[in-house]
Design a protein around this motif. Structure first.
Motif, PDB file in Angstrom:
ATOM      1  N   PRO A  71       0.691  -1.237   0.017  1.00 24.01           N
ATOM      2  CA  PRO A  71      -0.047  -0.010   0.102  1.00 24.01           C
ATOM      3  C   PRO A  71       0.666   1.104  -0.080  1.00 24.01           C
ATOM      4  CG  PRO A  71      -0.783  -1.588   1.577  1.00 24.01           C
ATOM      5  CD  PRO A  71       0.482  -2.083   1.178  1.00 24.01           C
ATOM      6  N   GLU A  72       2.013   1.137   0.809  1.00 22.12           N
ATOM      7  CA  GLU A  72       2.809   2.273   0.706  1.00 22.12           C
ATOM      8  C   GLU A  72       3.524   2.652  -0.499  1.00 22.12           C
ATOM      9  OE1 GLU A  72       2.945  -0.084   2.978  1.00 22.12           O
ATOM     10  OE2 GLU A  72       1.990   0.849   4.663  1.00 22.12           O
ATOM     11  N   ALA A  73       3.922   1.575  -1.213  1.00 19.87           N
ATOM     12  CA  ALA A  73       4.408   1.691  -2.724  1.00 19.87           C
ATOM     13  C   ALA A  73       3.561   2.230  -3.308  1.00 19.87           C
ATOM     14  CB  ALA A  73       4.792   0.311  -3.103  1.00 19.87           C
ATOM     15  N   SER A  74       2.201   1.964  -3.543  1.00 19.26           N
ATOM     16  CA  SER A  74       1.229   2.466  -4.216  1.00 19.26           C
ATOM     17  C   SER A  74       1.150   4.034  -3.904  1.00 19.26           C
ATOM     18  CB  SER A  74       0.063   1.733  -4.060  1.00 19.26           C
ATOM     19  OG  SER A  74      -1.192   2.315  -4.814  1.00 19.26           O
ATOM     20  N   ALA A  75       0.932   4.189  -2.484  1.00 17.14           N
ATOM     21  CA  ALA A  75       0.989   5.677  -2.266  1.00 17.14           C
ATOM     22  C   ALA A  75       2.176   6.610  -2.729  1.00 17.14           C
ATOM     23  CB  ALA A  75       0.657   5.722  -0.840  1.00 17.14           C
ATOM     24  N   VAL A  76       3.484   5.975  -2.810  1.00 16.67           N
ATOM     25  CA  VAL A  76       4.378   6.856  -3.377  1.00 16.67           C
ATOM     26  C   VAL A  76       4.461   6.964  -4.662  1.00 16.67           C
ATOM     27  CG1 VAL A  76       7.000   6.733  -3.517  1.00 16.67           C
ATOM     28  CG2 VAL A  76       6.225   6.299  -1.405  1.00 16.67           C
ATOM     29  N   ALA A  77       4.164   5.865  -5.507  1.00 15.52           N
ATOM     30  CA  ALA A  77       3.788   5.817  -6.977  1.00 15.52           C
ATOM     31  C   ALA A  77       2.847   6.763  -7.521  1.00 15.52           C
ATOM     32  CB  ALA A  77       3.372   4.601  -7.533  1.00 15.52           C
ATOM     33  N   LEU A  78       1.597   6.671  -6.640  1.00 14.58           N
ATOM     34  CA  LEU A  78       0.734   7.900  -7.058  1.00 14.58           C
ATOM     35  C   LEU A  78       1.016   9.102  -6.817  1.00 14.58           C
ATOM     36  CD1 LEU A  78      -2.348   6.099  -5.599  1.00 14.58           C
ATOM     37  CD2 LEU A  78      -1.876   6.371  -8.037  1.00 14.58           C
ATOM     38  N   ALA A  79       1.788   9.394  -5.803  1.00 15.94           N
ATOM     39  CA  ALA A  79       2.381  10.971  -5.308  1.00 15.94           C
ATOM     40  C   ALA A  79       3.454  11.219  -6.370  1.00 15.94           C
ATOM     41  CB  ALA A  79       2.981  10.870  -4.026  1.00 15.94           C
ATOM     42  N   GLN A  80       4.282  10.488  -6.891  1.00 13.36           N
ATOM     43  CA  GLN A  80       5.292  10.660  -7.935  1.00 13.36           C
ATOM     44  C   GLN A  80       4.816  10.954  -8.994  1.00 13.36           C
ATOM     45  OE1 GLN A  80       8.169   7.418  -8.715  1.00 13.36           O
ATOM     46  NE2 GLN A  80       9.800   8.685  -9.053  1.00 13.36           N
ATOM     47  N   GLU A  81       3.701  10.374  -9.585  1.00 19.39           N
ATOM     48  CA  GLU A  81       3.038  10.618 -10.937  1.00 19.39           C
ATOM     49  C   GLU A  81       2.182  11.457 -10.748  1.00 19.39           C
ATOM     50  OE1 GLU A  81       3.932   8.944 -13.621  1.00 19.39           O
ATOM     51  OE2 GLU A  81       5.693   7.916 -12.741  1.00 19.39           O
ATOM     52  N   ARG A  82       1.922  12.183  -9.759  1.00 23.79           N
ATOM     53  CA  ARG A  82       0.931  13.229  -9.430  1.00 23.79           C
ATOM     54  C   ARG A  82      -0.646  12.719  -9.925  1.00 23.79           C
ATOM     55  NH1 ARG A  82       4.119  16.420  -6.919  1.00 23.79           N
ATOM     56  NH2 ARG A  82       5.741  17.320  -7.551  1.00 23.79           N
ATOM     57  N   ILE A  83      -0.900  11.699  -9.544  1.00 26.83           N
ATOM     58  CA  ILE A  83      -2.347  11.059  -9.774  1.00 26.83           C
ATOM     59  C   ILE A  83      -3.098  11.320  -8.565  1.00 26.83           C
ATOM     60  CG2 ILE A  83      -3.723   9.173 -10.110  1.00 26.83           C
ATOM     61  CD1 ILE A  83      -1.083   7.881 -11.577  1.00 26.83           C
TER      62      ILE A  83
END
Length: 180
Positions: free
Chosen positions: A39-51
């Motif tokens: 879940p944390e990886a998903s949150a980081v990836a979403l933040a990085q992609e500005r989704i």
């Protein structure tokens, strides 16, 4: 503190937890891999992609709470590594520091558009130097290529370097600084 960039997420083995990959922006260009939850990886990836999601997740909620109290996030620092666990601080204006898991702090920092730094002592014992071009200490890592195929090749080379590392390759960190 050494400025770092989030290069992305990786899964080094099919059943393994995701790894957040940070890379030193200048200088030695060391890589730091921090194992985090899915879940944390998903949150980081979403933040990085500005989704943006239709409803705020925990990371967005934390950012909104900070703002509602009249503060703003000013930085993220990975401060220590003890017993195989990384520690981080979320830096707020007025000198406020909030202890956080690195994955949460990085995701919040990415959403806030602030810098991410890692203590040199942490990098000294936990980073990996990946030589892609040239050899020796003066070898330069290229910037992360914009081409996804080239990015994947670079991540594969990093994974291969990580596979060669054993726990005994990491030394002990110096004692923690006094509590704030």
């Amino acid at each position: 503190m050494i400025p770092m960039e989030v290069e992305g997420m990786a899964v080094l083995a099919p059943e393994a937890a995701p790894v957040m990959l940070l890379r030193e922006r200048e200088g030695e260009r060391r890589w730091l891999a921090i194992t985090i939850g899915a879940p944390e990886a998903s949150a980081v990836a979403l933040a990085q992609e500005r989704i943006r999601l239709p409803r705020p997740g925990t990371i967005e909620l934390i950012g909104q709470v900070v703002e509602s109290f009249g503060h703003r996030v000013t930085g993220v620092q990975v401060t220590a590594l003890r017993d195989g666990i990384f520690f981080a601080d979320l830096l707020l204006d007025s000198g406020i520091r909030v202890s956080a898991r690195p994955s949460d702090a990085v995701a919040i920092g990415l959403r806030a558009g602030v810098g991410i730094e890692v203590a040199d002592a942490v990098l000294e014992v936990a980073s990996v130097r990946v030589e892609i071009m040239g050899s020796g200490p003066d070898a330069e890592l290229p910037a992360v290529p914009p081409d996804p195929v080239e990015q994947e090749r670079e991540v594969e080379e990093f994974r291969a370097a990580l596979d060669k590392i054993a726990p005994e390759d990491f030394g002990d960190l110096p004692p923690d600084p006094p509590a704030r």
